[in-house]
Design an enzyme around this catalytic site. Structure first.
Site, PDB file in Angstrom:
ATOM      1  N   SER A 240     -17.807 -35.312  10.295  1.00  0.00           N
ATOM      2  CA  SER A 240     -16.727 -34.451   9.816  1.00  0.00           C
ATOM      3  C   SER A 240     -15.916 -33.922  10.984  1.00  0.00           C
ATOM      4  CB  SER A 240     -17.317 -33.281   9.045  1.00  0.00           C
ATOM      5  OG  SER A 240     -18.007 -32.450   9.963  1.00  0.00           O
ATOM      6  N   LYS A 241     -14.989 -33.040  10.654  1.00  0.00           N
ATOM      7  CA  LYS A 241     -14.120 -32.399  11.657  1.00  0.00           C
ATOM      8  C   LYS A 241     -14.929 -31.805  12.794  1.00  0.00           C
ATOM      9  CE  LYS A 241      -9.824 -31.047   9.526  1.00  0.00           C
ATOM     10  NZ  LYS A 241      -9.824 -30.856   8.087  1.00  0.00           N
ATOM     11  N   ARG A 242     -16.086 -31.276  12.440  1.00  0.00           N
ATOM     12  CA  ARG A 242     -16.951 -30.638  13.417  1.00  0.00           C
ATOM     13  C   ARG A 242     -17.278 -31.576  14.591  1.00  0.00           C
ATOM     14  NH1 ARG A 242     -22.095 -30.007  12.801  1.00  0.00           N
ATOM     15  NH2 ARG A 242     -22.019 -31.283  10.924  1.00  0.00           N
ATOM     16  N   GLY A 244     -15.340 -33.630  15.871  1.00  0.00           N
ATOM     17  CA  GLY A 244     -14.201 -33.791  16.776  1.00  0.00           C
ATOM     18  C   GLY A 244     -13.146 -34.776  16.350  1.00  0.00           C
TER      19      GLY A 244
END
Ligand code: GLU
Length: 467
Positions: A240-242, A244
């Site tokens: 996910s976005k986490r 990067g």
């Protein structure tokens, strides 16, 4: 039978890197079998679908080089056809109107929960006479799922999976406003597009059992399935976005090459022995569904970097200079002109071995594009002490007299000077680096001097002496 596969993203945000991997598998499968790879934009969720997201799909696919055959299919264009299929099922007695109100359904679910039963539509309108329908109730259309028996799907990746039909509820085909559900639209479009193989994420496996029932109710051929495991982040969590960089565009912007991405994504859940570097040509002859693994793959940025470095080094210098140019533009605020591009291409043999991404290349190349007088960072200033400046002044005079101003000639001059004056090469090469680049790190410095040329080299040294 000619292979026809599809990639059907929903345009509700970015093009996720995991979706791109699924797209790649479909594309390779089609190319391997001389079949067709179709693109379908699943834009039926009108609230969440945006034109920007549609654009991101086309751009992402084009950038990755995953060319689709024919025009993209826009799912909302087919809604009338999807609804017509639901009506056909109604006419054949394979679907029915359900007049339950939302409140009624809520109460039914609450009761099932209290009784500890599975929460599902209980089929209360399946055999009920529509004459009993409340006045002005707007019905939904539900499919009649088989009440007994089981549904078996033989998946190329997951093997044979069976569910009891009693687990499948009579799902909705048409909502009360007449709009088809996702489950129906997918099945009808797949049939109309002649899809022979459905290769998609394994999060769709539960949908498959339901979709197969619609297909069977219509008497259509069931496609072959391959459900591909997810891509996880390096920590084993959902990517996910986490982590990067969840979007395809993130990789483009971070200076990865599409060919490196294809090679990298190919190896996520698919293997060909121990091969790590696999060209497109090889992939197009080797890719198969049988070697897709069952377990999810973890994204490994270090591996991606090393593959990217490999593909950077393979690229011809002129082409690589062109590809790097937009990254230089980001740093200097303008596109390099033709002369500068030629300079960049000449510098590539020195730049390439040290770069993992196009951003690395652009950063290292900045020294060729700086305009005088340069700013000196702290490291540079340290090397440009009195001692350093003294040596540079003497070396500049000698460089001015060199017959050929090449990297090799400058290096030789520096070596002889170092020996004669009993100094280490570094003690004179570092001040040169500082003077020519304004920094303490750069591509091989004698090469930088050659590329800058005698005039610019001596001018930069003279600026440094005065700094
Ligand atoms: N639109 C679905 C998605 O983006 C794909 C459905 C499918 O592959 O059948 O997840």
């Amino acid at each position: 039978m000619a292979v026809v596969v599809r990639f059907p993203p929903s345009p509700t945000g970015m093009l996720h890197i995991g979706s791109a991997r699924t797209a790649l598998f479909n594309w390779l499968f089609a190319r391997r079998h001389g079949g067709k790879f179709l693109l379908r934009v699943e834009d039926t969720d009108r609230e969440r679908s945006t034109p920007e997201a549609v654009k991101a799909i086309y751009e992402g696919m084009n950038w990755l080089g995953l060319s689709w055959d024919g025009e993209p299919v826009i799912q909302t264009n087919n809604l009338a056809r999807h609804a017509a299929v639901a009506r056909e099922l109604l006419e054949q007695g394979k679907a029915y109107y359900c007049y339950c109100t939302p409140q009624e359904l809520e109460a039914m679910r609450a009761e099932q929960k209290t009784k500890g039963q599975t929460v599902r539509y209980d089929g209360r309108w399946r055999d009920r006479d529509p004459k009993e329908a409340p006045a002005d109730a707007k019905p939904v259309v539900r499919i009649k799922m088989p009440l007994e028996g089981e549904t078996t799907v033989t998946d190329h990746v997951l093997g044979t999976i069976t569910v009891q039909n009693s687990q499948l509820d009579d799902m909705i085909l048409l909502r009360s406003d007449g709009s088809p559900t996702y489950m129906l639209s997918v099945v009808v479009d797949d049939y109309d597009m002649g899809i022979t193989h459905v290769i998609r994420g394994d999060d769709h496996m539960t949908n498959t059992f339901r979709q197969v029932q619609i297909i069977k109710a219509m008497g259509w051929p069931v496609p072959e399935y391959a459900h591909v495991p997810m891509i996880l982040g390096p920590d084993g969590q959902k990517f996910s976005k986490r982590h990067g960089a969840p979007a395809v565009s993130d990789y483009r912007d971070r200076g990865y090459l599409p060919e490196a991405m294809r090679n990298y994504l190919l190896r996520l859940c698919w293997s060909h022995g121990d091969d790590e570097i696999i060209t497109d040509e090889q992939a197009k002859t080797w890719f198969d569904l049988e070697h897709i693994g069952k377990s999810p793959a973890r994204f490994d940025f270090v591996k991606l970097d090393s593959l990217n470095a490999h593909y950077l080094r393979l690229m011809p210098d002129e082409a690589l200079a062109q590809t790097t140019a937009p990254f230089i533009e980001k740093k200097i605020g303008r596109m390099p002109d033709a002369n500068e591009l030629a300079t960049l291409a000449r510098a590539m043999p020195d730049l390439k071995p040290r770069a993992k991404t196009l951003i690395d290349l652009a950063e290292a190349a900045l020294c060729y594009f700086s305009t005088r007088p340069l700013a000196f960072d702290d490291k540079a200033k340290k090397h440009l002490n009195e001692e350093g400046k003294k040596h540079l002044a003497a070396l500049a005079t000698e460089m001015g007299a060199l017959p050929d101003f090449t990297a090799a000639a400058v290096e030789e001059l520096f070596r002889v000077y170092a020996e004669k004056n009993a100094v280490k090469l570094g003690a004179i090469a570092q001040p040169l680096r500082a003077a020519l680049t304004g920094t303490g790190t750069s591509p091989p410095i004698f090469g930088v001097a050659e590329i800058l040329g005698r005039e610019e080299t001596l001018a930069r040294i003279s600026d440094a002496a005065a700094a």
